[in-house]
Design a protein around this motif. Structure first.
Motif, mmCIF file in Angstrom:
data_model
loop_
_atom_site.group_PDB
_atom_site.id
_atom_site.type_symbol
_atom_site.label_atom_id
_atom_site.label_comp_id
_atom_site.label_asym_id
_atom_site.label_seq_id
_atom_site.Cartn_x
_atom_site.Cartn_y
_atom_site.Cartn_z
ATOM 1 N N ALA A 44 -21.369 39.117 56.976
ATOM 2 C CA ALA A 44 -20.012 38.919 56.453
ATOM 3 C C ALA A 44 -20.022 38.837 54.920
ATOM 4 C CB ALA A 44 -19.393 37.659 57.056
ATOM 5 N N ARG A 53 -13.978 39.474 65.756
ATOM 6 C CA ARG A 53 -13.655 39.610 64.339
ATOM 7 C C ARG A 53 -12.266 40.213 64.132
ATOM 8 N NH1 ARG A 53 -16.374 38.833 59.890
ATOM 9 N NH2 ARG A 53 -16.037 40.346 58.212
ATOM 10 N N ASP A 81 -15.779 35.161 54.647
ATOM 11 C CA ASP A 81 -14.503 35.757 55.033
ATOM 12 C C ASP A 81 -13.334 34.878 54.616
ATOM 13 O OD1 ASP A 81 -15.360 38.146 56.440
ATOM 14 O OD2 ASP A 81 -16.130 36.808 57.989
#
Ligand SMILES: Nc1ncnc2c1ncn2[C@@H]1O[C@H](COP(=O)(O)OP(=O)(O)O)[C@@H](O)[C@H]1O
Ligand SMILES: [Mg+2]
Length: 219
Positions: A24, A51, A184
């Protein structure tokens, strides 16, 4: 391309957590990223399914069955190795790698298994010739605990660089349940948690390119 193996025969030491968070981080850095899941439980591929569409894409590869091809047009490949990985099988995986990251928990049992594993992999020819860089990451660290101090003493004995520590945070479990990693999430909310990963990310870049260079020259 840099290929990072995340390996330790011990289950639960954080291989999938490190592999998914690294992937990520790379993807959020604008790098074309793939996650190869070599574990039969396929936690990494499951994480990819969860995701959301709004976060940077990561290509998923199923390496559990032995058909292990490195993808083309990818900048970073992260390989989540299986638990119980035997030394002779480790050799197959090392053939693909530039960097090996070994997560280790503050527990005497994990330290012992990890020390044995590291000793074994340091005998691997590609590792000895420094075509592959091995590094340790202390995972699930609680500040000012005796267990954390003991682990530092243990990794100092292991003849592989100690890259740093990832603190124990419930956030990792919550993020994993949503197919996310710490990179993220928008900073500054979790900047201090992301900071745990910076030494590891820097290590992958420097050690990875060095190893890849040696690998290129020596075939
Ligand atoms: N730094 C951390 N803080 C909190 N929980 C963690 C951390 N690292 C791993 N975990 C949790 O520990 C469990 C085992 O980690 P996992 O990454 O699945 O290990 P492995 O893939 O080596 O079996 C998971 O539930 C994971 O969410
Ligand atoms: Mg796993």
């Amino acid at each position: 391309m840099i290929t990072v193996l995340v390996a330790n025969p011990k289950g639960g030491c954080g291989k999938t957590t490190v592999a998914t968070n690294l992937a990520a981080a790379f993807a959020n850095g604008g790098l074309r990223t793939a996650l190869a899941d070599a574990d039969r439980q396929r936690d990494g591929l499951h994480w990819l399914k969860l995701r959301p569409g709004a976060v940077p894409r990561i290509l998923g590869l199923d390496w559990a069955k032995g058909d292990r091809k490195s993808p083309k047009n990818v900048d970073r490949l992260v390989v989540d190795c299986p638990a119980g990985l035997r030394p002779w099988r480790f050799r197959e995986f090392v053939a693909h790698a530039d960097v090996v990251i070994v997560p280790v928990l503050p527990s005497p049992f994990d330290e012992r298994t990890t020390e044995r594993f590291v000793k074994r992999i340091l005998r691997n020819k590609a590792v000895r010739k420094r075509r592959v860089a091995v590094g340790l990451v202390r995972n699930r660290i609680r500040a000012r605990s005796r267990a954390a101090d003991r682990l530092e003493t243990a990794t100092a004995r292991m003849n592989a660089p100690d890259i740093g520590e990832i603190r124990d945070r419930a956030l990792y479990v919550d993020l994993a349940a949503n197919g996310l990693g710490v990179f993220d999430l928008p900073t500054p909310r979790i900047e201090t948690i992301q900071a745990d990963w910076h030494p590891l990310l820097r290590h992958v870049e420097t050690a990875g390119w060095e190893a890849a260079g040696r690998r290129g020259r020596t075939g």
